[in-house]
Design a protein around this motif. Structure first.
Motif, PDB file in Angstrom:
ATOM      1  N   VAL A   6       1.024  -0.805   0.403  1.00 28.34           N
ATOM      2  CA  VAL A   6       0.088  -0.090  -0.346  1.00 28.34           C
ATOM      3  C   VAL A   6       0.300   1.253  -0.195  1.00 28.34           C
ATOM      4  N   TYR A   7       2.005   1.132   1.178  1.00 25.21           N
ATOM      5  CA  TYR A   7       3.049   2.737   0.934  1.00 25.21           C
ATOM      6  C   TYR A   7       3.257   2.946  -0.169  1.00 25.21           C
ATOM      7  N   GLU A   8       3.610   1.462  -0.981  1.00 22.48           N
ATOM      8  CA  GLU A   8       4.267   1.885  -2.161  1.00 22.48           C
ATOM      9  C   GLU A   8       3.787   2.147  -3.484  1.00 22.48           C
ATOM     10  N   LEU A   9       1.975   2.182  -3.297  1.00 22.56           N
ATOM     11  CA  LEU A   9       1.415   2.227  -3.703  1.00 22.56           C
ATOM     12  C   LEU A   9       1.124   4.074  -4.406  1.00 22.56           C
ATOM     13  N   ALA A  10       0.763   4.126  -2.542  1.00 22.90           N
ATOM     14  CA  ALA A  10       0.581   5.401  -2.561  1.00 22.90           C
ATOM     15  C   ALA A  10       1.790   6.050  -3.314  1.00 22.90           C
ATOM     16  N   LYS A  11       3.430   6.069  -2.833  1.00 20.80           N
ATOM     17  CA  LYS A  11       4.133   7.304  -2.692  1.00 20.80           C
ATOM     18  C   LYS A  11       4.184   6.609  -4.754  1.00 20.80           C
ATOM     19  N   GLU A  12       3.961   6.594  -4.944  1.00 18.89           N
ATOM     20  CA  GLU A  12       3.939   6.601  -6.040  1.00 18.89           C
ATOM     21  C   GLU A  12       2.737   6.875  -7.021  1.00 18.89           C
ATOM     22  N   LEU A  13       1.402   7.796  -6.310  1.00 19.67           N
ATOM     23  CA  LEU A  13       0.563   7.752  -6.538  1.00 19.67           C
ATOM     24  C   LEU A  13       0.683   9.516  -5.950  1.00 19.67           C
ATOM     25  N   GLU A  14       1.819   9.636  -5.091  1.00 15.90           N
ATOM     26  CA  GLU A  14       1.751  10.891  -4.664  1.00 15.90           C
ATOM     27  C   GLU A  14       0.323  11.210  -3.869  1.00 15.90           C
ATOM     28  N   ILE A  15       0.026  10.138  -2.997  1.00 18.82           N
ATOM     29  CA  ILE A  15      -1.039  10.534  -2.319  1.00 18.82           C
ATOM     30  C   ILE A  15      -0.451   9.843  -0.435  1.00 18.82           C
ATOM     31  N   SER A  16      -0.977  10.585   0.211  1.00 19.07           N
ATOM     32  CA  SER A  16      -0.273   9.656   2.293  1.00 19.07           C
ATOM     33  C   SER A  16      -1.448   8.653   1.997  1.00 19.07           C
ATOM     34  N   SER A  17      -0.939   7.309   2.348  1.00 18.33           N
ATOM     35  CA  SER A  17      -1.047   6.326   2.675  1.00 18.33           C
ATOM     36  C   SER A  17      -1.939   5.608   3.354  1.00 18.33           C
ATOM     37  N   LYS A  18      -2.450   7.033   4.562  1.00 14.17           N
ATOM     38  CA  LYS A  18      -3.395   6.853   5.102  1.00 14.17           C
ATOM     39  C   LYS A  18      -5.114   7.531   3.718  1.00 14.17           C
ATOM     40  N   VAL A  30     -12.107  -2.869  -0.504  1.00 16.39           N
ATOM     41  CA  VAL A  30      -9.964  -3.588  -0.407  1.00 16.39           C
ATOM     42  C   VAL A  30     -10.386  -4.262   0.044  1.00 16.39           C
ATOM     43  N   ASP A  31      -9.968  -5.321   0.999  1.00 15.08           N
ATOM     44  CA  ASP A  31      -9.607  -5.415   2.348  1.00 15.08           C
ATOM     45  C   ASP A  31      -8.413  -5.344   3.229  1.00 15.08           C
ATOM     46  N   VAL A  32      -8.001  -3.937   3.527  1.00 19.20           N
ATOM     47  CA  VAL A  32      -6.870  -3.727   4.065  1.00 19.20           C
ATOM     48  C   VAL A  32      -6.404  -3.413   5.306  1.00 19.20           C
ATOM     49  N   LYS A  33      -5.193  -4.017   6.005  1.00 20.32           N
ATOM     50  CA  LYS A  33      -5.000  -3.807   7.352  1.00 20.32           C
ATOM     51  C   LYS A  33      -4.059  -2.466   7.961  1.00 20.32           C
ATOM     52  N   ASN A  34      -3.193  -2.690   7.223  1.00 17.23           N
ATOM     53  CA  ASN A  34      -2.378  -1.065   7.068  1.00 17.23           C
ATOM     54  C   ASN A  34      -1.713  -0.890   5.880  1.00 17.23           C
ATOM     55  N   HIS A  35      -0.825   0.151   5.880  1.00 16.38           N
ATOM     56  CA  HIS A  35       0.555   0.413   4.838  1.00 16.38           C
ATOM     57  C   HIS A  35       0.854  -0.220   4.338  1.00 16.38           C
ATOM     58  N   MET A  36       1.145  -1.286   5.074  1.00 12.23           N
ATOM     59  CA  MET A  36       1.797  -2.865   4.695  1.00 12.23           C
ATOM     60  C   MET A  36       1.300  -3.952   4.425  1.00 12.23           C
ATOM     61  N   SER A  37      -0.130  -3.397   3.956  1.00 12.47           N
ATOM     62  CA  SER A  37      -0.669  -4.206   2.539  1.00 12.47           C
ATOM     63  C   SER A  37      -0.598  -5.065   1.990  1.00 12.47           C
ATOM     64  N   VAL A  38       0.016  -6.627   1.358  1.00 13.18           N
ATOM     65  CA  VAL A  38      -0.035  -6.343  -0.277  1.00 13.18           C
ATOM     66  C   VAL A  38      -1.412  -6.173  -0.789  1.00 13.18           C
ATOM     67  N   LEU A  39      -1.427  -5.521  -2.102  1.00 16.36           N
ATOM     68  CA  LEU A  39      -2.402  -5.551  -3.076  1.00 16.36           C
ATOM     69  C   LEU A  39      -2.363  -6.486  -4.333  1.00 16.36           C
ATOM     70  N   GLU A  40      -3.375  -7.339  -4.896  1.00 14.30           N
ATOM     71  CA  GLU A  40      -3.806  -7.780  -5.429  1.00 14.30           C
ATOM     72  C   GLU A  40      -3.790  -6.976  -7.186  1.00 14.30           C
ATOM     73  N   ASP A  41      -2.881  -7.735  -7.859  1.00 14.91           N
ATOM     74  CA  ASP A  41      -2.785  -6.894  -9.459  1.00 14.91           C
ATOM     75  C   ASP A  41      -3.941  -6.682 -10.002  1.00 14.91           C
ATOM     76  N   GLU A  42      -4.620  -6.567 -10.316  1.00 14.83           N
ATOM     77  CA  GLU A  42      -5.823  -6.536 -10.836  1.00 14.83           C
ATOM     78  C   GLU A  42      -6.016  -5.041  -9.969  1.00 14.83           C
ATOM     79  N   ASP A  43      -5.980  -4.918  -8.524  1.00 13.88           N
ATOM     80  CA  ASP A  43      -6.800  -4.116  -7.545  1.00 13.88           C
ATOM     81  C   ASP A  43      -6.127  -3.130  -8.202  1.00 13.88           C
ATOM     82  N   VAL A  44      -4.332  -3.105  -7.922  1.00 12.47           N
ATOM     83  CA  VAL A  44      -3.663  -1.997  -9.017  1.00 12.47           C
ATOM     84  C   VAL A  44      -4.316  -1.666  -9.685  1.00 12.47           C
ATOM     85  N   ASP A  45      -4.028  -2.706 -11.372  1.00 13.13           N
ATOM     86  CA  ASP A  45      -4.353  -2.060 -12.467  1.00 13.13           C
ATOM     87  C   ASP A  45      -5.713  -0.951 -12.107  1.00 13.13           C
TER      88      ASP A  45
END
Length: 685
Positions: A6-18, A30-45
């Motif tokens: 999550v935090y990596e995607l947030a950084k890429e999109l230039e928004i905060s993880s929160k 999308v069920d995420v627990k915190n900024h360390m949660s791993v996202l699936e490929d289709e969700d990321v796309d």
């Protein structure tokens, strides 16, 4: 596409993880627990398609559309304990699979705060600290290096918290340079050269004032600053001492000057301190004018001096070079006016300008503790205008200028660029060479000074208390090195620095000199107490111990030495070091005895019947047994007898019986050599 957190995607999109977490949970289910949660490929796309950039390159504004709603949701969730912990971790970049984040801290942190950041019981953190060799309580502060070791145990990273307001930004905060405000300023001239080559005498000729007569031994002991006027233009002079002990002071002078006058005696030529002065000038990249002084002396030889100068790349203009070399005489005044004209010409070529409307900043030339006026500092304003009432930060010292005096002792209200002044109102005696800056108010100056002082204190504390295995081993190895501890007190800070540097240069492989305290002012009870605890020598330079200090020193048998000439102090300390050295030993042969008959006696060992063939044999002396010219063993005599009587010695030509320690294989014909080691007092390092 690979999986992303999550935090990596947030950084890429230039928004905060929160914000991204809230969008994922509320808008995309999308069920995420915190900024360390791993996202699936289709969700990321999908998220990138909705929150990425449009075809025309503009960033999509979906996040902003939900700004108010998201803010309210985040505030509600933040009230919960779990979400609060996530808020603390939102900007941390974790490196472990277990979710351990980056701990941020300043220079120090308490054990309790660290346990909270690690989400570990305090007792566990204390136990971990104990295993790293640090005993610390709950409220005790620990430094960055210690916390780093603890974080390694808990598999998390440590980062130093960035200060919101950098020190340099505060003290250097000033308006931009306005070209219209730039005005010509007086040049700052430094007079440098070897001791007794006539630097101060040359200044006397320039400013018509006697300084040398008041100096002990005729040597300038402190840096002075003086302003003279020539043809309506002002010139500021710095007089740096020529003795080798003041190398650091000369270096400081070269760094703050515009032009250097290198004084060389016509009858003496280039000397060691002259070479150092040339090096300082070259390092500071300042123009140099060579004044060959004492042209009225009997042995004056200007060509010889010019030749020696060429070895250092200083070639006279009349020899085809670019160095101004002028023969002068401080005694007769020869060419002094020409020298000043050369200075103004060189300054004009440099186009020295400054903005007097800016906040003042500059350098401490000298400082001292005055009994009636408190901390007194001589400052050289290098830019801006210093005014009475200004709040200044000087190193780890601060204050508000209560009064200001020029070089003649006249009270003034302000001082512009290149003007030396003496100021009152500082909290402590600053260190000569420190930079000073005017800040907006006294509170800011005090806070910044305390911050600097705390950093120095922390550095000193860590250096004196923290020991690694490598340090421990080196200290054990250095157990054979004797240490001479010294406390230095002087009338001005520059002298303290100079004496400290000179004394520490005396350190050798056998004796290490360590100045454990250096300060300005009289020798006090505190100094004597420290000397008692450290077994130190107290050196006073142009200062004396007060009554209480004298009484305590006599009671505790602390040695106090007072001096007015610096090289007397250095020579005395050098002699003290020689006295501390282990003496050299010389082997002295007492005598030799030849074994004539060997007796074996039970419960006693081997007894050798001997005849003394040279010198005398001494009881309990060291001895060596020589067989066929080869040393078999070195040992000691256990007993020495004449007939049945024990004797202390047996002279040449007499017979004796002797027994040696830990050796029984004595044979007829062996030579027993008696010797002793004689201590010879060391006379030099």
């Amino acid at each position: 596409m690979s999986k992303i957190r999550v935090y990596e995607l947030a950084k890429e999109l230039e928004i905060s993880s929160k914000k991204l977490i809230t969008l994922l949970m509320e808008e995309f289910s999308v069920d995420v627990k915190n900024h360390m949660s791993v996202l699936e490929d289709e969700d990321v796309d999908l998220i990138k398609e909705l929150l990425g950039t449009s075809e025309d390159g503009e960033k999509k504004n979906i996040v902003d559309e939900y700004e108010d709603e998201l803010a309210e949701q985040v505030n509600n969730v933040a009230k919960k304990k779990k979400r609060k912990r996530d808020d603390e971790e939102e900007e941390n970049i974790s490196m472990g699979e277990g979710g351990s984040g980056v701990i941020e801290m300043g220079d120090t942190i308490t054990v309790k705060e660290l346990s909270e950041k690690l989400s570990k019981p305090v007792i566990d953190v204390i136990r971990t600290l104990m295993f790293t060799g640090v005993m610390a309580g709950v409220n005790q502060e620990i430094d960055f290096a210690t916390v780093e070791k603890v974080c390694e145990k808990y598999e998390c990273l440590l980062a130093r918290k960035q200060e919101r307001e950098k020190l340099d930004e505060v003290i250097e905060e000033e308006e931009e340079v306005v070209t219209e405000n730039l005005k010509k300023r007086p040049p700052i001239i430094t007079v440098m050269g070897h001791v007794d080559h006539g630097k101060t005498s040359l200044l006397d000729a320039i400013r018509k004032a006697k300084v040398t007569e008041s100096e002990a031994g005729g040597i300038t002991q402190h840096i002075g600053a003086y302003t003279v006027t020539l043809n309506g233009e002002k010139i500021t002079f710095l007089d740096t001492p020529g003795h080798e002990a003041f190398t650091a002071m000369r270096a400081r002078g070269a760094q703050i000057t515009d032009i250097v006058i290198l004084v060389v005696a016509a009858d003496d030529g280039i000397m060691p301190q002259t070479k150092e002065a040339i090096d300082h000038c070259k390092a500071a990249k300042v123009p140099m004018i060579v004044a060959i002084n004492k042209m009225d002396a009997a042995g004056a030889n200007i060509d010889k001096v010019k030749q020696e100068l060429t070895e250092f790349g200083l070639v006279s203009e009349d020899w085809g070079g670019d160095t101004l070399i002028l023969p002068v005489s401080a005694r007769t005044g020869e060419n002094v006016e020409s020298l000043l004209e050369m200075l103004l010409l060189t300054a004009e070529m440099q186009e020295l300008v400054s903005d007097a409307t800016r906040k003042a900043k500059g350098t401490v030339i000298e400082s001292k503790l005055d009994k009636g006026r408190g901390a007194v500092a001589s400052l050289l304003v290098q830019s801006g205008t210093l005014k009475v009432g200004d709040s200044i930060l000087v190193g780890s010292t601060y204050g508000r200028i209560r009064a200001m005096f020029d070089d003649r002792g006249n009270k003034i209200e302000e001082a512009g660029p290149s003007v030396p002044v003496e100021v009152l109102g500082l909290s402590e005696v600053p260190v000569a060479g420190d930079r000073f800056n005017v800040v907006k108010d006294e509170k800011t100056a005090r806070n910044l000074a305390e911050t600097r002082k705390q950093k120095l204190k922390d550095a000193s504390f860590q250096a004196s208390t923290r020991v690694s295995l490598e340090d421990l081993y080196s200290q054990i190895k250095e157990g054979s090195v004797k240490e001479l501890s010294v406390i230095v007190k002087a009338d001005v800070q520059g002298s303290v620095q100079a004496i400290t540097t000179s004394l520490e240069k005396l350190s050798t492989d056998d004796v290490k000199v360590r100045v454990i305290r250096g300060g300005v002012g009289a020798i006090t009870e505190t100094d004597i107490t420290l000397a008692t605890a450290s077994n130190a020598l107290v050196i006073g330079f142009n200062v004396r111990p007060d009554l209480n200090a004298s009484v305590l020193a006599e009671k505790e048998h602390v040695d106090i030495k007072s001096y007015r000439i610096i090289y007397d102090a250095i020579e005395d300390v050098k002699s003290a070091m020689i006295g501390m050295l282990d003496p050299e030993y010389k082997e002295v042969i007492n005598g030799k005895a030849e074994v004539r008959l060997v007796y074996k006696i039970s419960n006693v060992g081997t007894i050798a019947g001997c005849y003394v063939i040279d010198g005398k044999i001494l009881r309990n002396a060291d001895c060596r047994i020589i067989r066929d010219g080869i040393v078999i063993v070195e040992t000691k005599l256990a007993s020495l007898k004449r007939f049945k009587d024990d004797v202390k010695e047996v002279a040449k030509g007499y017979e004796c019986g002797l027994n040696v320690e830990r050796f029984n294989d004595i044979k007829d014909g062996d030579i027993i050599e008696s010797y002793s080691m004689e201590a010879i007092k060391r006379k030099e390092l």
